[in-house]
Write an enzyme that holds these catalytic residues in place. Structure first.
Site, PDB file in Angstrom:
ATOM      1  N   GLU A 226       0.897  -1.139  -0.031  1.00 47.50           N
ATOM      2  CA  GLU A 226       0.074   0.139  -0.093  1.00 47.50           C
ATOM      3  C   GLU A 226       0.931   1.132   0.145  1.00 47.50           C
ATOM      4  OE1 GLU A 226      -3.267   0.179   2.768  1.00 47.50           O
ATOM      5  OE2 GLU A 226      -3.355   2.145   2.657  1.00 47.50           O
ATOM      6  N   ARG A 304      -7.377   2.694  13.498  1.00 45.75           N
ATOM      7  CA  ARG A 304      -8.381   1.578  13.267  1.00 45.75           C
ATOM      8  C   ARG A 304      -8.374   0.562  14.336  1.00 45.75           C
ATOM      9  NH1 ARG A 304     -11.714  -0.823   9.016  1.00 45.75           N
ATOM     10  NH2 ARG A 304     -11.192   0.839   7.408  1.00 45.75           N
ATOM     11  N   GLU A 706     -10.702  -8.053   4.116  1.00 44.06           N
ATOM     12  CA  GLU A 706     -10.014  -8.358   5.252  1.00 44.06           C
ATOM     13  C   GLU A 706     -10.679  -8.724   6.451  1.00 44.06           C
ATOM     14  OE1 GLU A 706      -9.465  -3.980   4.824  1.00 44.06           O
ATOM     15  OE2 GLU A 706      -7.587  -4.177   5.657  1.00 44.06           O
TER      16      GLU A 706
END
Ligand code: MTE
Ligand code: LUZ
Ligand code: MOS
Length: 749
Positions: A226, A304, A706
């Site tokens: 990423e 997160r 995910e």
């Protein structure tokens, strides 16, 4: 609908960076990296290395014409370090030679003198030394102090979860080619083509339009590409800028393992409060994230963790804090789940410890606290279309949980050497980039004059089969045979300013853009067809390569309409832009509605532990998963299987190890164990939950990339239950991975 790549994959014909036909004058790059974790560079002597025949140039920070800065969220990371070393494996220089072998030979001849400094390798040490990436973040709901004052049970504890190596089959790599006028085309194995483009332009000191990034597909990314595919592409591009020759750079496995960041290890503490009826009324946690030597994506990952700190439970009083701790490890980065799994391991550990101390089964506490419709998450989002209880109950019923538990009790009563354990693992995962502005995507759809179609999006194919899903959206919306649609490579010149392929949101975001583009094309083509058939556009629709009027097949085909559209000079290209509605988040209040929706599920895991050796097998994992209305159940079940095994690997066997000096010891597949066919569960059963789906999910098919990784956490607690069944003196510890060594010590402590 099969994965459209499966044919070329099994024939070995699919193209990856390393398969590209290189130009005759191609040169090869190799990084010279730091041989210590922390220190000051006193002197470097490149002369001997440079003198080898075939070494073209060794690049350092001095050769950067733009900015020596590759940080994404925070500008705190140099492409090539100047005089301070912050982690073992930090790039210092880039050797460009006529072959990789020559570059390797040259690397051994670089002489470096370093004044070593003490290295910080753990998050706790970093906290003690006040070494942080950024300010801490905290989420609050209700009043924990007041709630703890009214609890019947208060349990405190600590947990550790280790990092995890991505181990994408295809290592990092790129091929950068000079075009005319200083333009550079980079083929990269990246999840974020726009990041590569943007950072390359920054470092080279050129406008973004000079850099074209193309991505064919990835041999896996799992988050590791990423942000961390970027430096290699930038290095190659710097070399191209100077040498005006193509430069190829594909990392070998050792270099990749040593130089790239991994999943963040977390050291955490918790305090959980329950009332007699097993309701969790208060939960506090402090998460110490081992961020490594630079921010990379750590702040977003930390955030997160807070979003998922209460998993799929409703807890009315919550106080969670996360600290991104700066250490001398390679900057840790995105990995499937993105901090969510680390958060969820802590609440599951807290519940397990509470159950142990109270003397009840863990699942009784879990079940008593599952989220309900209209409950509030600690970040203020109201839970809707909640499937926590539904997946739990469906799993218990369909998989005959009582029977499983009965059999395990029987087995354990009759066996001493072997003990079985069961666990239940409910999950919920929020779908959307938590950074609201990133939730956008575009699609560019061309209908060619023969009726065939080319679709470009910002989505990167990395094995998750997003291209197949995009193709499904296109052919269904256009009413044509799937063979008429082709997915183009992901290219910054065709689709610009894209968010990375990440957050499980790629199919939703890009799929919605494809849908929008195709719908616009169809409404235009309906006018053409209506004219041809002397009817109204509203009565026309496209299906099975033909035109239907009021659902009756006309003699006109798709190709006839396209040919007529060409004659009528109607545009056969459409570009569409999609942004997720509804979502918002206020970081000053840490409240909002960050997620388009949540995905739910429940897994039942059974293990058998060999109490002589500490080794174990996962007997079965049975899952009820909320796919919404899956648009491709084969692909989606594949995603659940892959994520589950990856989660089990993280929780049970993958043991990243750095020594005190910050050197990676688990630097090869002989010292780092990933799940293989022998360690996967003997049985994996995955059943979809019947739900209505969600309108923000593409064709109501929920994101799947995910969320299922966190089913793997169930393996930890199943093993723990087996250990408890053998050793009544065992004090539950929450230190993952639960390797056979740790199991053995637990059995006999
Ligand atoms: N599946 C395969 N085969 N390979 C991968 O690299 N990455 C995972 C998941 N599934 C990955 C994968 C991660 S980390 C994410 S975020 C999602 O795929 C991204 O793709 P999606 O948004 O299309 O689900
Ligand atoms: N990447 C990101 C992610 O930049 N933001 C996110 O919220 C996210 N979530 C999961 C995985 N990658
Ligand atoms: Mo996935 S960790 O969002 O690349």
């Amino acid at each position: 609908m099969k994965n459209i790549d499966s044919y070329s994959h099994v024939r070995g014909e699919s193209l990856f960076v390393d398969d590209l036909i290189t130009r005759q004058d191609t040169l090869y790059g190799l990084v010279f990296d730091a041989p210590v974790a922390h220190g000051i560079i006193k002197q470097i002597d490149y002369s001997e290395a440079e003198s080898i025949e075939g070494v073209i140039k060794i690049f350092t920070y001095k050769d950067i014409l733009g900015e020596n800065q590759i940080g994404g969220i925070i500008p705190d990371e140099l492409l090539w370090t100047k005089n301070e070393i912050h982690f073992w494996g930090q790039p210092i220089a880039f050797i460009v030679a006529t072959s990789e072998a020559i570059a390797k030979k040259a690397r051994k001849l670089i002489r470096i003198e370093i004044e070593k400094l003490p290295a910080i390798t753990t998050a706790k040490e970093a906290k003690a030394k006040n070494s942080f990436i950024n300010a801490p973040r905290s989420f609050h709901l209700g009043d924990t102090d007041n709630a703890f004052a009214h609890c019947d049970f208060i349990i405190e504890g600590e947990t550790f979860s280790n990092g995890q190596e991505h181990l994408y089959l295809e290592t990092q790599g790129c091929y950068a080619v000079p075009m005319e006028n200083g333009n550079i085309k980079i083929t990269s194995s990246t999840q974020g083509p726009t990041s590569v483009q943007k950072i390359t332009a920054r470092v080279l000191g050129v406008p973004m339009h000079k850099i074209e990034v193309d991505v064919i597909r990835l041999g896996g990314g799992f988050g590791g590409k990423e942000d961390q595919a970027t430096p290699w592409a930038v290095m190659a591009a710097v070399a191209v800028q100077h040498l005006k020759k193509p430069v190829k750079f594909v990392l070998n496995r050792h270099d990749d393992l040593r130089m790239t960041g991994k999943r963040h290890p977390y050291e955490s503490t918790f305090k959980i409060g329950l009332t007699k009826d097993l309701k969790i009324t208060a939960f506090e946690a402090e998460f110490l994230q081992n961020s490594g030597a630079a921010a990379d994506l750590s702040p977003a990952i930390a955030e997160r963790t807070l979003f998922h700190a209460t998993n799929s439970y409703y807890i009315p009083n919550v106080k969670t804090t996360v600290l991104s701790c700066k250490t001398n490890l390679p900057p840790n980065t995105a990995f499937r789940g993105f901090g969510g799994p680390q958060g969820m391991f802590v609440i599951e550990s807290a519940i397990a410890k509470a159950a142990h101390i109270i003397g009840v089964e863990k699942e009784r506490i879990q079940e008593a606290n599952l989220l309900d419709e209209n409950d509030t998450f600690s970040y203020g989002q109201i839970a809707t279309q909640v499937e926590a209880k539904n997946t739990w109950r469906t799993a218990a019923l369909n998989f005959k949980l009582e029977k499983i538990e009965h059999e395990v009790r029987d087995f354990n009563a009759q066996n001493t050497q072997f003990k079985k354990g069961v666990s239940i693992m409910p999950i919920t995962f929020g779908i959307s980039f938590t950074n609201t502005p990133m939730n956008n995507a575009r699609a560019l759809v061309h209908i060619y004059q023969d009726g065939s179609v080319g679709v470009s999006t910002g989505a990167v194919e990395m094995g998750q089969s997003v291209n197949t899903k995009m193709l499904q959206v296109a052919y269904k919306t256009l009413g044509i045979h799937p063979s008429k649609v082709k997915l183009e490579t992901t290219n910054t010149t065709r689709v610009a300013n894209t968010s990375p392929t990440a957050a499980s949101s790629t199919a939703d975001l890009n799929g919605k853009a494809v849908l929008k583009a195709c719908e616009t094309l169809i409404s235009r083509l309906s006018e053409v067809a209506a004219n041809m058939l002397n009817t109204k556009a509203g009565e026309v629709n496209f299906k099975n390569d033909a035109v239907f009027v009021n659902n009756k097949k006309s003699p006109i085909t798709w190709e006839d309409v396209i040919a007529q559209a060409m004659l009528d000079r109607v545009a056969l290209t459409e570009n569409a832009h999609y942004t997720t509605p509804v979502i918002h988040f206020d970081k000053t209040k840490e409240k909002g509605h960050p997620f388009a929706y949540h995905v739910y599920g429940t897994a039942i895991t059974t293990t058998t532990v060999n109490c002589l050796t500490g080794t174990y097998e996962i007997d079965s994992v049975k899952i009820i998963h909320d796919f919404g209305k899956s648009m491709n159940l084969g692909i989606d079940i594949g995603q659940v299987e892959g994520a589950l095994i990856q989660g089990i690997g993280w929780m049970t066997m993958e043991e990243i190890s750095y020594n005190k000096e910050g050197k990676l010891l688990s630097n090869a597949l002989s010292t780092y164990k990933v799940p293989d066919i022998f360690s996967v569960p003997k049985t994996v059963e995955i059943a979809p939950l019947e739900t209505k789906g969600n309108d923000m999910a593409i064709l109501k098919s929920k994101a799947v990339g995910e969320p299922p990784l966190m089913y793997g956490i169930g393996a930890y607690f199943a093993i723990q239950n087996a250990v408890k069944a053998f050793n009544p003196n065992y004090e539950p510890k929450f230190h993952a991975p639960f390797t056979p060594e740790k199991v053995l010590m637990g059995l006999y402590e």
